[in-house]
Design a protein around this motif. Sequence first.
Motif, PDB file in Angstrom:
ATOM      1  N   PRO A   1      29.976 -12.990 -62.686  1.00 43.51           N
ATOM      2  CA  PRO A   1      31.151 -12.108 -62.316  1.00 43.51           C
ATOM      3  C   PRO A   1      31.027 -10.638 -62.862  1.00 43.51           C
ATOM      4  O   PRO A   1      30.239 -10.258 -63.852  1.00 43.51           O
ATOM      5  CB  PRO A   1      32.405 -12.872 -63.138  1.00 43.51           C
ATOM      6  CG  PRO A   1      31.683 -13.840 -63.719  1.00 43.51           C
ATOM      7  CD  PRO A   1      30.262 -13.940 -63.709  1.00 43.51           C
TER       8      PRO A   1
ATOM      9  N   GLY B   1      37.078 -18.315 -61.254  1.00 45.15           N
ATOM     10  CA  GLY B   1      37.166 -17.216 -60.276  1.00 45.15           C
ATOM     11  C   GLY B   1      39.035 -17.009 -60.503  1.00 45.15           C
ATOM     12  O   GLY B   1      39.362 -16.501 -59.663  1.00 45.15           O
TER      13      GLY B   1
ATOM     14  N   VAL C   1      38.516  -7.591 -62.347  1.00 51.00           N
ATOM     15  CA  VAL C   1      37.292  -8.244 -61.954  1.00 51.00           C
ATOM     16  C   VAL C   1      37.177  -8.087 -60.512  1.00 51.00           C
ATOM     17  O   VAL C   1      38.228  -8.212 -59.901  1.00 51.00           O
ATOM     18  CB  VAL C   1      37.568  -9.846 -62.119  1.00 51.00           C
ATOM     19  CG1 VAL C   1      36.590 -10.725 -61.751  1.00 51.00           C
ATOM     20  CG2 VAL C   1      37.862 -10.062 -63.516  1.00 51.00           C
TER      21      VAL C   1
END
Length: 221
Positions: free
Chosen positions: A198, A165, A218
């Motif tokens: 993602p 992440g 993202v």
Amino acid sequence: MDVIVNAAASADGKLSSRRREQLAISGADDFARVDRLRAASDAVVVGVGTVLADDPHLTVKDDDLRSQRREDDRPGNPARVVVDSSGRTPTDAAILDDEATTYVCLSEAAPVDRRMALADHAELITAGEGRVDLLRAFATLQEEGLEQLMVEGGGELIFSLFEAGLVDELRLFVGPKIIGGRDAPTLADGEGFVSEFPTLELAAVDRLDDGVVLTWRVDDR
Ligand SMILES: NC(=O)C1=CN([C@@H]2O[C@H](COP(=O)(O)OP(=O)(O)OC[C@H]3O[C@@H](n4cnc5c(N)ncnc54)[C@H](O)[C@@H]3O)[C@@H](O)[C@H]2O)C=CC1
Ligand SMILES: Nc1nc(O)c(N)c(N[C@@H]2O[C@H](COP(=O)(O)O)[C@@H](O)[C@H]2O)n1
């Protein structure tokens, strides 16, 4: 901290061929774009697979961009970072020259002799047992004042950064080549996701050389 992944891929998503040699996938205009992105960064990050395959320098090539950085009270080149669990970076690697500060992120599994050899050429960061713990390593880089990170590859490292992440933005040049090969590196290798993929939000599409640069933010970052 802001983490931008930048890479050049063939139309079929490969970063290189199965021989893992450095390939010119993009052209002069894209290399100039990459140079400007390096100049805007505090550090350029690669995995040791890229160091062993490409022996990259990761410096800013344009004299004016380096001068501008110095006028802004920054070093001429951004710092360089290698993610290298067991200390496989060769001591004569271009990334360890005197052109910029280099950080080598090791795991606790890195042998003492490799640590001692690398300590003469780089700042060492240890995070993780068998493999580099990217969350901890990047937190240490931030403590060192490195806020704007550019990651150039390769596919193993990029996958792990998405998994952790840690990626805020992806800038991908997609060029006019088909490389093919199930063993050729792709943008995100590693184990791959099977769920909770993602997801990305398209921020820009720019035509450049004979390809396109896709800029994605993202989600949930
Ligand atoms: N077209 C492009 O823009 C670029 C292409 N490349 C290509 O990519 C290839 C190299 O990529 P890869 O083999 O995937 O190597 P990589 O550069 O992603 O390095 C992976 C290595 O990093 C180390 N590592 C330590 N901790 C890790 C962690 N938590 N997660 C992941 N890796 C960790 C491991 O030793 C692992 O094998 C070369 O063929 C190179 O030419 C590399 C950069 C840019
Ligand atoms: N933007 C881009 N386009 C390509 O076609 C590429 N092959 C790469 N590769 C990256 O550039 C590094 C080499 O940097 P130096 O010229 O040695 O400073 C290489 O290791 C890849 O990260 N990039």
